[in-house]
Scaffold this motif. Sequence first.
Motif, PDB file in Angstrom:
ATOM      1  N   LEU A  36      -7.721 -63.693 -19.169  1.00 51.94           N
ATOM      2  CA  LEU A  36      -6.987 -63.492 -17.715  1.00 51.94           C
ATOM      3  C   LEU A  36      -5.400 -63.203 -18.011  1.00 51.94           C
ATOM      4  O   LEU A  36      -4.880 -63.766 -19.107  1.00 51.94           O
ATOM      5  N   ASP A  37      -4.997 -62.658 -17.179  1.00 47.83           N
ATOM      6  CA  ASP A  37      -3.485 -62.407 -17.133  1.00 47.83           C
ATOM      7  C   ASP A  37      -2.710 -63.269 -16.359  1.00 47.83           C
ATOM      8  O   ASP A  37      -2.916 -63.383 -14.992  1.00 47.83           O
ATOM      9  N   PHE A  38      -1.940 -64.129 -16.758  1.00 48.60           N
ATOM     10  CA  PHE A  38      -1.274 -65.125 -16.209  1.00 48.60           C
ATOM     11  C   PHE A  38       0.257 -64.896 -15.641  1.00 48.60           C
ATOM     12  O   PHE A  38       1.077 -64.186 -16.579  1.00 48.60           O
ATOM     13  N   VAL A  39       0.699 -65.019 -14.429  1.00 50.33           N
ATOM     14  CA  VAL A  39       1.899 -64.801 -14.028  1.00 50.33           C
ATOM     15  C   VAL A  39       2.585 -66.218 -13.530  1.00 50.33           C
ATOM     16  O   VAL A  39       2.288 -66.714 -12.604  1.00 50.33           O
ATOM     17  N   PRO A  40       3.412 -66.957 -14.424  1.00 44.20           N
ATOM     18  CA  PRO A  40       4.176 -67.939 -14.004  1.00 44.20           C
ATOM     19  C   PRO A  40       4.968 -68.173 -12.849  1.00 44.20           C
ATOM     20  O   PRO A  40       5.498 -67.202 -12.438  1.00 44.20           O
ATOM     21  N   LEU A  41       4.949 -69.084 -12.147  1.00 46.75           N
ATOM     22  CA  LEU A  41       5.894 -69.554 -11.157  1.00 46.75           C
ATOM     23  C   LEU A  41       6.902 -70.317 -11.332  1.00 46.75           C
ATOM     24  O   LEU A  41       6.680 -71.334 -12.328  1.00 46.75           O
ATOM     25  N   LYS A  42       7.992 -70.062 -10.990  1.00 46.17           N
ATOM     26  CA  LYS A  42       9.217 -70.749 -11.294  1.00 46.17           C
ATOM     27  C   LYS A  42       9.113 -71.971 -10.079  1.00 46.17           C
ATOM     28  O   LYS A  42       8.976 -72.076  -9.283  1.00 46.17           O
ATOM     29  N   ALA A  43       9.156 -73.331 -10.884  1.00 46.55           N
ATOM     30  CA  ALA A  43       9.280 -74.589 -10.137  1.00 46.55           C
ATOM     31  C   ALA A  43      10.412 -75.379 -10.397  1.00 46.55           C
ATOM     32  O   ALA A  43      10.785 -75.206 -11.787  1.00 46.55           O
ATOM     33  N   ASP A  44      10.755 -76.106  -9.852  1.00 45.08           N
ATOM     34  CA  ASP A  44      11.700 -77.275 -10.263  1.00 45.08           C
ATOM     35  C   ASP A  44      11.317 -77.955 -11.431  1.00 45.08           C
ATOM     36  O   ASP A  44      10.199 -78.131 -11.818  1.00 45.08           O
ATOM     37  N   GLU A  45      12.582 -78.327 -12.161  1.00 45.81           N
ATOM     38  CA  GLU A  45      12.338 -79.054 -13.765  1.00 45.81           C
ATOM     39  C   GLU A  45      11.305 -80.342 -13.315  1.00 45.81           C
ATOM     40  O   GLU A  45      10.787 -80.734 -14.286  1.00 45.81           O
ATOM     41  N   MET A  46      11.516 -81.122 -12.292  1.00 50.15           N
ATOM     42  CA  MET A  46      10.866 -82.246 -11.984  1.00 50.15           C
ATOM     43  C   MET A  46       9.489 -81.990 -12.126  1.00 50.15           C
ATOM     44  O   MET A  46       8.646 -83.199 -12.673  1.00 50.15           O
ATOM     45  N   PHE A  47       8.922 -80.915 -11.887  1.00 52.37           N
ATOM     46  CA  PHE A  47       7.505 -80.588 -11.792  1.00 52.37           C
ATOM     47  C   PHE A  47       6.911 -80.137 -13.331  1.00 52.37           C
ATOM     48  O   PHE A  47       5.688 -80.065 -13.129  1.00 52.37           O
TER      49      PHE A  47
END
Length: 208
Positions: free
Chosen positions: A115-126
Amino acid sequence: MQGHDRVLSVEKTTENKFLNMYDLQYENKVGGHGVYHIASRAMSMEELKMKTRENKPDGVIIYSLYGEKKDHVVLVRQYRFSIDDFVYEFPAGLVDKGEDPAQAGIREMKEETGLDFVPLKADEMFCKPLFSSIGMTDESVATVYGCSTGQVSREGLEDNEEIEVVLADRTEVRRILKEEKLSINCAYLLMHFLHHTEEDPFYFLHNE
């Protein structure tokens, strides 16, 4: 006033490619001495986190939703030698030299699932690296979040990887949590998945 436990010396006892054993000579808080055994992804004593004091991620796990409504989660059912059985996990893998966790997530998702994965930007704490099993290893992994598209494929699997890709909806996730063997990080995130909404499937990543 008592002191605290401390490491006196470290000895590397194996020479393997991906995982090695180290013996730690220690003194405990009341002056007793002993040996503590740990496993590490570090290839030398100098690279151990106790030496560098840096928590760079050794690997990633990938929390990915799938489908137009993002109502399926991408899982792998994988054979693991440590238990001689199959266990449900998220796609995961080691971070190669020069990669950041998001890049490693894209590569590992393609290799393990097709599968092709598109990362989501998340806060560093997560997404900061967290320790996987601190009683036995200094390994840490970062979690990357996002969505995947495409068709499942086994073409990228290595010979010693026995993996079934599972695109699980809420009904299947409930069954897996009740009946199957899981990694602990997978189980916790599946509990979030059970309560996500179509409007905001990544609700738990809000930093409020």
